[in-house]
Design an enzyme around this catalytic site. Sequence first.
Site, PDB file in Angstrom:
ATOM      1  CD  GLU A   1       5.508  12.448  35.361  1.00 55.18           C
ATOM      2  OE1 GLU A   1       6.384  11.574  35.449  1.00 55.18           O
ATOM      3  OE2 GLU A   1       5.636  13.593  35.857  1.00 55.18           O
TER       4      GLU A   1
ATOM      5  CD  GLU B   1      -1.928  11.780  32.766  1.00 56.54           C
ATOM      6  OE1 GLU B   1      -1.887  13.028  32.867  1.00 56.54           O
ATOM      7  OE2 GLU B   1      -1.670  11.003  33.710  1.00 56.54           O
TER       8      GLU B   1
END
Lengths: 342, 342
Positions: free
Chosen positions: A308, A162
């Site tokens: 991420e 994310e």
Amino acid sequence: PSDTHRQRALARQSQLTKPAGSLGELENVAVRLAALQGTDTPNAEQVQIAVFAGDHGVCDEGISLFPQAVTAQMIANFVTGGAAISVMARQLGAALEVINTGTVCAPPLSAGVIDEQVAAGTANLARESAMDAQQLAAALAAGDRSAARALERGCQLFIAGEMGIGNTTSASALACALLAEHPTHLTGPGTGLDRQGVQHKAAIIQQALARHYQQHDDDATPLTCLQSLGGFEIAAITGALIGCAARGIPVLVDGFIVSVAALCAVQLRPALSCWLLFAHRSREPGHQRILDALEATPLLDLGMRLGEGSGAAVAVPLIRSACALHNQMATFADAGVSNADG
Amino acid sequence: PSDTHRQRALARQSQLTKPAGSLGELENVAVRLAALQGTDTPNAEQVQIAVFAGDHGVCDEGISLFPQAVTAQMIANFVTGGAAISVMARQLGAALEVINTGTVCAPPLSAGVIDEQVAAGTANLARESAMDAQQLAAALAAGDRSAARALERGCQLFIAGEMGIGNTTSASALACALLAEHPTHLTGPGTGLDRQGVQHKAAIIQQALARHYQQHDDDATPLTCLQSLGGFEIAAITGALIGCAARGIPVLVDGFIVSVAALCAVQLRPALSCWLLFAHRSREPGHQRILDALEATPLLDLGMRLGEGSGAAVAVPLIRSACALHNQMATFADAGVSNADG
């Protein structure tokens, strides 16, 4: 999961040329993956990494050190290969897809980005519901489509990542609602707030929770929590995890934010939890509480807090090593090695 | 180590597109390796794994579940590719060398084994000195030759592994002498002793220490401890670590036994410690005390206790990931990403 393959994997581990149990967690990983993949030769070569990005209206409350424009800038950095998760995907030979669930700015470079924009960022969850019911459904469906693509590509292990300035605020608020916890227990520095910044962030989350509970009173469900407090990318990850479990794809869960999405997914579908492996313990202080709620012990504890999907990516070689050892080691009989006499 | 390169690596880490410090220990690893290798692009592609095997006369005291013949059988398993470390070496593309420092039985298959046999196993350290001064010198030199070969091959990261039935007894006794600890604090189950077995093992170690201290009184040095209580493979690893540091090769330290050899090496050459990175915390309970003495925080804690260098091998991808992230991530300026405003 296949109990037959689990039993066979356990039997094989006991015959390999090593003291029983001496590979520790690597034995558990191999046995779990054998059961989940329904195979005698568990494998994590085909890894799919899906990074979901989205913006957060709650940034209006000054809860992050970084400007919101960074979300779109980082989307471009993901596809041009300069971000941490881009480097890790190359390092692993993993497929990387970048999904824009809705940003305030347009990414400066959007070729290669999968467009699943629900809206130009969520509403400010401190003052109103972060999204409406249709937006929630759209975000969940975007995640499910990512799981469908992973299946098509023969994915053996799925990683959700994310990116979204402000998303630790959303994730902390959501976790508080899902676990009935006070914000002070689940609010941390995110990208690097100082003590005062964390206090302000916790106060904003408290305001959001007061609004949320007033609105939902006693009828809050995981879905109403997600709609009220979540981000588009967090909802999409929730949808992706549900979609992976439904399709029989094991998931390697990243850090704080993905774990909160996993918590939401498990509250919605308790049977899903067996499909989740946990990669690492984030330095974000609330992560341990989420892991406890998920009864999860992660593989790594390296003080990472980048997001991420980077923590999950860093753990992939451990899973590959566990598989290689399980599949390739000689047995006592094969190698003519004497076993313990104890 | 190069302080210039350490400073440059720190500066680069602060410019990469991530919140400062968010890669946790991976940042420290990259910065340390940059300094040790004297480069802006630290690298751990060329890994040399040297497994030192040897037998232990103290097996006469019934301190292991496995028969001594297993040491030689496992040497064959190393070179034919069925052992855990063989699988990991293939997985990593690492060079693996197997060094026989002295076994009771001849290995059933010795092609590919480097013959550095000092004697057919050590003497029984509970009753006499494990080795004499010449044997100690020969074992240390065998380790140094391994470090020399590593340098010739362009090794960027050296891993020492060990195999030797009974060698946790030798390592625990040596650690007790080096740290002036009582055996009950540093004696564990090794390959899988039960509680009674561990108590017996601790009593044998106590007997060895009583003999050793009686012999050396106040003039015990790390070398007299190693001669009196060590194994040939432990002495060889001590020599290898000293040889690596002298040649500027960073070392990734494996678990309990290699850490005891590292402790001995550091007591002999305190400046050597900066060349050591620590891979994992063994499940062998005495390991934490050794790590504390070395002021070391290992990367992994997976409940492994296999030896052979396997824990270090499993940690290599973390070091490679740290290097890839350091070398390949974009800076804020390169990627056009806004930095924190805090």
